[in-house]
Design a protein around this motif. Structure first.
Motif, mmCIF file in Angstrom:
data_model
loop_
_atom_site.group_PDB
_atom_site.id
_atom_site.type_symbol
_atom_site.label_atom_id
_atom_site.label_comp_id
_atom_site.label_asym_id
_atom_site.label_seq_id
_atom_site.Cartn_x
_atom_site.Cartn_y
_atom_site.Cartn_z
ATOM 1 N N VAL A 66 0.860 -1.186 0.000
ATOM 2 C CA VAL A 66 0.000 0.000 0.000
ATOM 3 C C VAL A 66 0.897 1.236 0.000
ATOM 4 N N THR B 295 -5.225 4.990 -2.285
ATOM 5 C CA THR B 295 -6.454 5.500 -2.915
ATOM 6 C C THR B 295 -7.107 4.488 -3.856
ATOM 7 N N GLY C 285 -2.486 10.103 -3.705
ATOM 8 C CA GLY C 285 -2.207 9.063 -4.704
ATOM 9 C C GLY C 285 -0.836 9.269 -5.337
ATOM 10 N N ILE D 254 9.254 -4.635 -6.130
ATOM 11 C CA ILE D 254 8.528 -3.388 -5.858
ATOM 12 C C ILE D 254 8.980 -2.356 -6.882
ATOM 13 N N MET E 263 -15.128 14.847 -10.869
ATOM 14 C CA MET E 263 -14.217 13.716 -10.787
ATOM 15 C C MET E 263 -14.743 12.496 -11.542
HETATM 16 C C1 LIG Z 1 -12.250 9.137 -5.777
HETATM 17 C C2 LIG Z 1 -11.132 8.624 -6.632
HETATM 18 C C3 LIG Z 1 -10.919 9.191 -7.883
HETATM 19 C C4 LIG Z 1 -9.888 8.711 -8.702
HETATM 20 N N1 LIG Z 1 -9.702 9.284 -9.928
HETATM 21 C C5 LIG Z 1 -8.699 8.859 -10.727
HETATM 22 C C6 LIG Z 1 -8.495 9.459 -11.999
HETATM 23 O O1 LIG Z 1 -9.198 10.386 -12.411
HETATM 24 N N2 LIG Z 1 -7.470 8.985 -12.764
HETATM 25 C C7 LIG Z 1 -6.659 7.962 -12.340
HETATM 26 O O2 LIG Z 1 -5.739 7.576 -13.084
HETATM 27 N N3 LIG Z 1 -6.852 7.368 -11.143
HETATM 28 C C8 LIG Z 1 -7.836 7.790 -10.328
HETATM 29 N N4 LIG Z 1 -8.039 7.189 -9.100
HETATM 30 C C9 LIG Z 1 -7.199 6.051 -8.720
HETATM 31 C C10 LIG Z 1 -5.981 6.352 -7.810
HETATM 32 O O3 LIG Z 1 -6.132 7.536 -7.085
HETATM 33 C C11 LIG Z 1 -4.662 6.425 -8.598
HETATM 34 O O4 LIG Z 1 -4.485 5.245 -9.357
HETATM 35 C C12 LIG Z 1 -3.456 6.594 -7.658
HETATM 36 O O5 LIG Z 1 -2.354 7.014 -8.400
HETATM 37 C C13 LIG Z 1 -3.088 5.319 -6.922
HETATM 38 O O6 LIG Z 1 -1.934 5.578 -6.132
HETATM 39 P P1 LIG Z 1 -1.843 5.105 -4.620
HETATM 40 O O7 LIG Z 1 -0.505 5.475 -4.147
HETATM 41 O O8 LIG Z 1 -3.000 5.589 -3.832
HETATM 42 O O9 LIG Z 1 -1.951 3.515 -4.843
HETATM 43 P P2 LIG Z 1 -2.379 2.365 -3.797
HETATM 44 O O10 LIG Z 1 -3.849 2.327 -3.657
HETATM 45 O O11 LIG Z 1 -1.585 2.453 -2.559
HETATM 46 O O12 LIG Z 1 -1.879 1.101 -4.646
HETATM 47 C C14 LIG Z 1 -2.440 0.793 -5.901
HETATM 48 C C15 LIG Z 1 -1.901 -0.565 -6.394
HETATM 49 O O13 LIG Z 1 -0.518 -0.479 -6.714
HETATM 50 C C16 LIG Z 1 0.272 -1.325 -5.866
HETATM 51 N N5 LIG Z 1 1.466 -0.527 -5.557
HETATM 52 C C17 LIG Z 1 1.487 0.758 -5.140
HETATM 53 N N6 LIG Z 1 2.740 1.225 -5.108
HETATM 54 C C18 LIG Z 1 3.543 0.203 -5.474
HETATM 55 C C19 LIG Z 1 4.946 0.064 -5.649
HETATM 56 N N7 LIG Z 1 5.798 1.088 -5.435
HETATM 57 N N8 LIG Z 1 5.430 -1.132 -6.060
HETATM 58 C C20 LIG Z 1 4.588 -2.183 -6.281
HETATM 59 N N9 LIG Z 1 3.251 -2.107 -6.169
HETATM 60 C C21 LIG Z 1 2.725 -0.925 -5.766
HETATM 61 C C22 LIG Z 1 -0.623 -1.671 -4.684
HETATM 62 O O14 LIG Z 1 -0.322 -2.957 -4.140
HETATM 63 C C23 LIG Z 1 -1.998 -1.663 -5.350
HETATM 64 O O15 LIG Z 1 -2.212 -2.891 -6.014
HETATM 65 C C24 LIG Z 1 -9.064 7.649 -8.249
HETATM 66 C C25 LIG Z 1 -9.268 7.071 -6.984
HETATM 67 C C26 LIG Z 1 -10.301 7.563 -6.182
HETATM 68 C C27 LIG Z 1 -10.518 6.938 -4.834
#
Ligand SMILES: Cc1cc2nc3c(=O)[nH]c(=O)nc-3n(C[C@H](O)[C@H](O)[C@H](O)COP(=O)(O)OP(=O)(O)OC[C@H]3O[C@@H](n4cnc5c(N)ncnc54)[C@H](O)[C@@H]3O)c2cc1C
Length: 300
Positions: free
Chosen positions: A28, A32, A107, A163, A189
């Protein structure tokens, strides 16, 4: 209701790579994507490896021919930097359209890539800049071009002990312009119904480099090399933009989903590719910069 899980908070990459091998473990970062999946019950990890305490993953550095962005770099970082609006314009455009300010603050670019959905807004722009993924494991590091990182929806080349450490994003020659267009059903959004990203480099009005990348147009984000090859060597003014759009459509295989029919997505790709091409050319010429957010200051 979230199912129970063990939470680990490693402070080194080595430790995180070892923990990732635990049965049912998930990384994690900003959470998001993953917490939404856990909340709706589609994901029930036995262990969560929270990587936010790993300093190496926050590193951002400039090298001679590229920038290295650690996997924990938030989308907001690209949105808030005048330098990146000017150099990696399409990337700042993509990142600034992810969710809301709160989501972009939380994110990460690594999470957007590793989540591996075809609608990820940073991925098509990153493909324009030939991004390389730096992957860490207990054994060391390897580099995989982003274009080879995805093997299907929600599937990547990452092995059980690997990773994403960060991405290398390559600097472009002067006279390069790029554009990302995201089409959504509503102004608020929303995920991309379809996204098109184009980069062109010009020398004396002739296209010397071209990239075309699409989101939500195939099972993974893709580059359309036939459309890129069509542009190279042509005078930018004489390009038949409709033919470029047609080639982008030919390279796409959008599905019909509850969001949209495949036919509508193809119509979008045709129109957005023409539009993105024209704006990328104007930016390459320096005729227009981009819709930099009005709140971005000179010092940004
Ligand atoms: C309300 C809402 C709106 C959104 N709108 C958009 C949008 O408009 N466009 C869009 O592209 N996305 C959108 N998203 C999705 C999200 O916000 C993005 O994809 C964000 O970049 C995910 O990053 P995170 O760090 O929160 O990932 P996490 O939720 O922490 O992880 C996502 C996945 O990647 C894996 N992971 C994370 N980091 C690594 C790493 N370094 N190495 C290996 N595996 C890893 C995790 O195990 C998981 O499977 C939205 C989400 C929400 C909740």
């Amino acid at each position: 209701m979230l199912s129970s899980y063990e939470l680990y908070e490693p402070h080194t990459l080595q430790e995180a790579c070892e923990l990732k091998q635990l049965e049912g473990a998930k990384i994690v970062a900003g959470g998001t994507d993953i917490y939404v999946a856990m909340h709706n019950g589609s994901l029930k990890p036995a262990a969560l490896i929270d990587i936010k305490g790993i300093e190496e993953l926050k590193e951002i550095r400039e090298e001679e021919d590229h920038w290295f962005f650690g996997a924990l770099t938030p989308h907001r970082y690209f949105e808030e930097s005048r330098l990146f609006w000017e150099t990696f314009t399409a990337l700042s455009e993509g990142c600034s359209q992810v969710g809301s300010v709160q989501i972009r603050q939380r994110g990460t670019i690594g999470g957007n890539i590793c989540n591996a959905v075809p609608s990820a807004d940073s991925v098509a722009p990153l493909l324009l800049f030939d991004a390389d993924c730096v992957i860490a494991s207990a054994k060391g590091e390897r580099i995989v071009p982003l274009k080879d990182f995805f093997i299907g929806p929600k599937r990547t080349v990452l092995e059980k002990d690997e990773i994403l450490k960060g991405v290398k994003v390559y600097k472009q020659a002067a006279g390069t312009g790029s554009r990302y267009i995201k089409y959504t059903r509503r102004k608020a959004m929303d995920l991309a119904l379809c996204g098109v990203s184009v980069l062109v480099a010009l020398e004396d009005g002739v296209i010397t480099k071209a990239r075309a990348a699409l989101t939500t147009s195939a099972p993974t984000a893709i580059r359309v090399t036939t459309a890129e090859e069509f542009l190279i060597g042509r005078k930018a003014d004489e390009v038949d933009a409709a033919e470029f759009g047609r080639l982008c459509c030919e390279g796409a295989s959008p599905r019909t989903s509850w969001r949209s029919s495949s036919e509508f997505r193809l119509t979008l790709i045709q129109n957005m590719a023409e539009d993105a091409y024209q704006t990328a050319v104007k930016r390459a010429r320096g005729d227009v910069f981009c819709d930099t957010p009005s709140w971005l200051t000179e010092e940004g």
